[in-house]
Design a protein around this motif. Structure first.
Motif, PDB file in Angstrom:
ATOM      1  N   HIS A 193       0.865  -1.175   0.000  1.00 21.06           N
ATOM      2  CA  HIS A 193       0.000   0.000   0.000  1.00 21.06           C
ATOM      3  C   HIS A 193       0.902   1.225   0.000  1.00 21.06           C
ATOM      4  O   HIS A 193       1.607   1.484   0.983  1.00 21.06           O
ATOM      5  N   GLU A 194       0.892   1.959  -1.084  1.00 18.51           N
ATOM      6  CA  GLU A 194       1.753   3.131  -1.244  1.00 18.51           C
ATOM      7  C   GLU A 194       0.874   4.360  -1.441  1.00 18.51           C
ATOM      8  O   GLU A 194      -0.054   4.344  -2.248  1.00 18.51           O
ATOM      9  N   ALA A 195       1.179   5.419  -0.694  1.00 18.22           N
ATOM     10  CA  ALA A 195       0.325   6.598  -0.767  1.00 18.22           C
ATOM     11  C   ALA A 195       1.058   7.824  -0.245  1.00 18.22           C
ATOM     12  O   ALA A 195       1.811   7.737   0.732  1.00 18.22           O
ATOM     13  N   PRO A 196       0.847   8.977  -0.860  1.00 16.39           N
ATOM     14  CA  PRO A 196       1.361  10.227  -0.292  1.00 16.39           C
ATOM     15  C   PRO A 196       0.513  10.649   0.895  1.00 16.39           C
ATOM     16  O   PRO A 196      -0.723  10.534   0.865  1.00 16.39           O
ATOM     17  N   ARG A 197       1.171  11.127   1.956  1.00 21.57           N
ATOM     18  CA  ARG A 197       0.471  11.563   3.158  1.00 21.57           C
ATOM     19  C   ARG A 197       1.151  12.810   3.690  1.00 21.57           C
ATOM     20  O   ARG A 197       2.342  13.037   3.439  1.00 21.57           O
ATOM     21  N   PRO A 198       0.464  13.629   4.464  1.00 20.49           N
ATOM     22  CA  PRO A 198       1.126  14.791   5.064  1.00 20.49           C
ATOM     23  C   PRO A 198       2.291  14.348   5.951  1.00 20.49           C
ATOM     24  O   PRO A 198       2.170  13.394   6.731  1.00 20.49           O
ATOM     25  N   LEU A 199       3.411  15.043   5.829  1.00 21.41           N
ATOM     26  CA  LEU A 199       4.590  14.665   6.595  1.00 21.41           C
ATOM     27  C   LEU A 199       4.305  14.694   8.092  1.00 21.41           C
ATOM     28  O   LEU A 199       4.725  13.778   8.824  1.00 21.41           O
ATOM     29  N   ALA A 200       3.613  15.708   8.575  1.00 23.23           N
ATOM     30  CA  ALA A 200       3.330  15.804  10.005  1.00 23.23           C
ATOM     31  C   ALA A 200       2.540  14.597  10.487  1.00 23.23           C
ATOM     32  O   ALA A 200       2.780  14.079  11.586  1.00 23.23           O
ATOM     33  N   GLU A 201       1.622  14.126   9.657  1.00 21.80           N
ATOM     34  CA  GLU A 201       0.826  12.949  10.018  1.00 21.80           C
ATOM     35  C   GLU A 201       1.703  11.702  10.096  1.00 21.80           C
ATOM     36  O   GLU A 201       1.542  10.870  11.004  1.00 21.80           O
ATOM     37  N   VAL A 202       2.650  11.575   9.155  1.00 19.90           N
ATOM     38  CA  VAL A 202       3.540  10.417   9.143  1.00 19.90           C
ATOM     39  C   VAL A 202       4.455  10.439  10.363  1.00 19.90           C
ATOM     40  O   VAL A 202       4.634   9.421  11.047  1.00 19.90           O
ATOM     41  N   LEU A 203       5.020  11.584  10.668  1.00 16.23           N
ATOM     42  CA  LEU A 203       5.916  11.673  11.822  1.00 16.23           C
ATOM     43  C   LEU A 203       5.174  11.368  13.118  1.00 16.23           C
ATOM     44  O   LEU A 203       5.711  10.699  14.006  1.00 16.23           O
ATOM     45  N   GLU A 204       3.956  11.847  13.229  1.00 18.87           N
ATOM     46  CA  GLU A 204       3.165  11.546  14.427  1.00 18.87           C
ATOM     47  C   GLU A 204       2.865  10.053  14.523  1.00 18.87           C
ATOM     48  O   GLU A 204       2.888   9.475  15.614  1.00 18.87           O
ATOM     49  N   ALA A 205       2.636   9.420  13.378  1.00 19.98           N
ATOM     50  CA  ALA A 205       2.276   8.005  13.370  1.00 19.98           C
ATOM     51  C   ALA A 205       3.465   7.101  13.679  1.00 19.98           C
ATOM     52  O   ALA A 205       3.299   6.026  14.260  1.00 19.98           O
ATOM     53  N   ILE A 206       4.682   7.527  13.283  1.00 16.39           N
ATOM     54  CA  ILE A 206       5.838   6.659  13.519  1.00 16.39           C
ATOM     55  C   ILE A 206       6.490   6.910  14.876  1.00 16.39           C
ATOM     56  O   ILE A 206       7.296   6.100  15.336  1.00 16.39           O
ATOM     57  N   GLU A 207       6.162   8.015  15.518  1.00 16.65           N
ATOM     58  CA  GLU A 207       6.874   8.394  16.744  1.00 16.65           C
ATOM     59  C   GLU A 207       6.700   7.396  17.884  1.00 16.65           C
ATOM     60  O   GLU A 207       7.673   7.082  18.577  1.00 16.65           O
ATOM     61  N   PRO A 208       5.514   6.837  18.141  1.00 17.44           N
ATOM     62  CA  PRO A 208       5.408   5.896  19.264  1.00 17.44           C
ATOM     63  C   PRO A 208       6.300   4.664  19.062  1.00 17.44           C
ATOM     64  O   PRO A 208       6.339   4.081  17.978  1.00 17.44           O
ATOM     65  N   THR A 209       7.038   4.292  20.088  1.00 13.28           N
ATOM     66  CA  THR A 209       7.888   3.100  20.037  1.00 13.28           C
ATOM     67  C   THR A 209       7.435   2.056  21.044  1.00 13.28           C
ATOM     68  O   THR A 209       8.179   1.130  21.367  1.00 13.28           O
ATOM     69  N   ASP A 210       6.195   2.212  21.531  1.00 18.50           N
ATOM     70  CA  ASP A 210       5.659   1.289  22.537  1.00 18.50           C
ATOM     71  C   ASP A 210       4.768   0.215  21.919  1.00 18.50           C
ATOM     72  O   ASP A 210       4.038  -0.480  22.628  1.00 18.50           O
ATOM     73  N   GLY A 211       4.810   0.085  20.598  1.00 18.94           N
ATOM     74  CA  GLY A 211       3.990  -0.902  19.917  1.00 18.94           C
ATOM     75  C   GLY A 211       2.693  -0.366  19.366  1.00 18.94           C
ATOM     76  O   GLY A 211       1.976  -1.082  18.672  1.00 18.94           O
ATOM     77  N   SER A 212       2.374   0.898  19.640  1.00 20.67           N
ATOM     78  CA  SER A 212       1.093   1.454  19.213  1.00 20.67           C
ATOM     79  C   SER A 212       1.186   2.258  17.925  1.00 20.67           C
ATOM     80  O   SER A 212       0.161   2.698  17.403  1.00 20.67           O
TER      81      SER A 212
END
Length: 442
Positions: A193-212
């Protein structure tokens, strides 16, 4: 669909070897090593020449391993379905994938290029992406190599274990690899699944490192951020699909060849000629590669054709530092206006215990920066390198960087062990060159 591309540099490096040989057997490799050692001549092996560094360069004997590319042995299945497969060290990844597929097998993970030899890929720390997966070296179960004394040695976790550790990721300093045994898995299909997304949204989504977060929720996650834009192209691959079909050949041609290769060649040349165009072109490029979802055999999803020439630097940093590091890169670019028409690539890997792995002992994010061949790269790369260094960055062994042994020793808990084993197996530095001396010491 990934717009990051490459071209062979090492085979066209300025070195002038005394002798170039293409051995076809362990015995021929051993004879050449003994001949060189007796004359005080150095030896290096070269695979596909994929590295951006001079790690395979020598003025001595250059061994081309292309003829040592067979599948030697396929072991019985383990309870989990995995098998151990022994292959010649010179086999290219694209051929290895086909050979495995014909046997109902596959590599568990791989990067987005399949032109490298397996020996080159493991020796320089090549990796793919996946929060629960390691790089190529973690898939190695045994090696066969020729030592500086011209002896053929088999090493694994129980036989010559320290030689094994250096051989599976050590820039060829333990000896010349002639065969590699890999753990492989039953062949599998991935849904991409490949898609352009807002950078801020991507950074927020990858930031958690607790499994969530996004990275832990999927098997393989990577993204490409276009400088001077607020857009990132995400690429998410999972085994558990939702029924998407194969990609239409015309769509693949449009995305992978016309847009990712042809258009990128034209736009980078244009940006090199007219600097002011770069921000606008990046914004257009970020949106030109639209959303797509498809299924295909794993090795077809992992890799893409690469035809544009560029230079690359990549750093491995602790995963929890990737968001602030990227924000610092963004701030530097906007402050300086540096002409960068190539996207920044971000991938992930699990912590491992390989001595010289860039993911040793820590969950890792990889940040790769690129520059077009006609544009200067030194200032950009130095700035990014300084940022990554502040975040405990480890440079990719096969990509451009300026770090030296004295810088790297503190970053690797087993660095001194690697150097100790190197001293023991190659005290005269038969397998050394300027690059290994710089990054590992004399």
């Amino acid at each position: 669909m990934c717009p990051v591309v490459w071209r062979n540099w090492a085979r066209t490096a300025s070195a002038d070897p005394e002798l170039v040989a293409r051995p076809e057997s362990d015995e021929e490799v051993a004879a050449l090593v003994r001949w060189a050692a007796a004359r005080g001549t150095r030896v290096r092996a070269v695979g596909a020449g994929h590295s951006f560094t001079d790690c395979a360069v020598t003025d001595g004997v250059l061994l081309d391993l292309d003829a040592m590319d067979g599948v030697e042995h396929v072991g019985p299945p383990a309870p989990d379905g995995s098998r151990e497969v022994r292959v010649g060290a010179g086999i290219r990844l694209h051929r290895l994938c086909r050979e495995l597929a014909a046997r109902g097998l596959a590599l568990e993970n791989m990067g987005d290029i399949d032109r490298q030899s397996i020996a080159g890929a493991i020796s320089t720390g090549t990796h793919g992406t996946g929060a629960r997966l390691g790089g190529f070296a973690t898939q190695v179960r045994a090696v066969r190599l020729v030592t500086a004394a011209g002896e053929v040695v088999e090493a694994d976790a129980t036989r010559h274990p320290e030689v094994f550790e250096l051989a599976r990721l050590g820039l060829g300093t333990a000896g010349v690899l002639t065969a590699v045994t890999l753990r492989v898995v039953p062949a599998f299909t991935l849904e991409a699944h490949e898609a352009p997304r807002p950078l801020a949204e991507v950074l927020e989504a990858i930031e958690p490192t607790d499994g969530s977060g996004l990275v832990d929720a999927h098997d393989h996650v990577e993204f490409y951020w276009f400088p001077y834009t607020d857009v990132a192209l995400t690429k998410i691959n999972d085994r558990a699909g939702t029924g998407a079909g194969p990609l239409h050949p015309l769509r693949r041609l449009l995305d992978d060849e016309i847009l990712s290769n042809g258009a990128l060649t034209l736009t980078t040349e244009l940006c090199a000629s007219v600097r002011a165009f770069t921000p606008t072109i990046n914004r257009v490029a970020a949106r030109a590669l639209g959303e797509r979802r498809y299924t295909a055999p794993s090795y077809e999803v992992f890799t893409s054709p690469r035809r544009v020439v560029f230079r690359e630097m990549e750093y491995a940093i602790p995963r929890d530092r990737v968001v602030p590091a990227l924000r610092e890169v963004d701030a530097w670019l906007r402050r300086t206006g540096e002409n960068v028409p190539f996207p920044v690539e971000v991938r992930f890997a699990a912590a491992d215990d390989v001595w010289l792995s860039t993911a040793h002992g820590r969950d890792t994010a990889y940040v790769a920066v690129h520059q077009a061949r006609r544009l200067p790269y030194a200032r950009y790369f130095r700035a990014v390198e300084a940022i990554m260094t502040e975040h405990a960055g480890r440079p990719h062994w096969g990509k451009l960087h300026r770090r030296r042994a004295e810088d790297l020793a503190a970053l690797y808990p087993r660095f001194d062990d690697a150097r100790r084993v190197r001293d023991a197996v190659d005290p005269d530095r038969v397998f050394g060159n300027a690059y290994t001396e710089r990054v590992l010491g004399r």
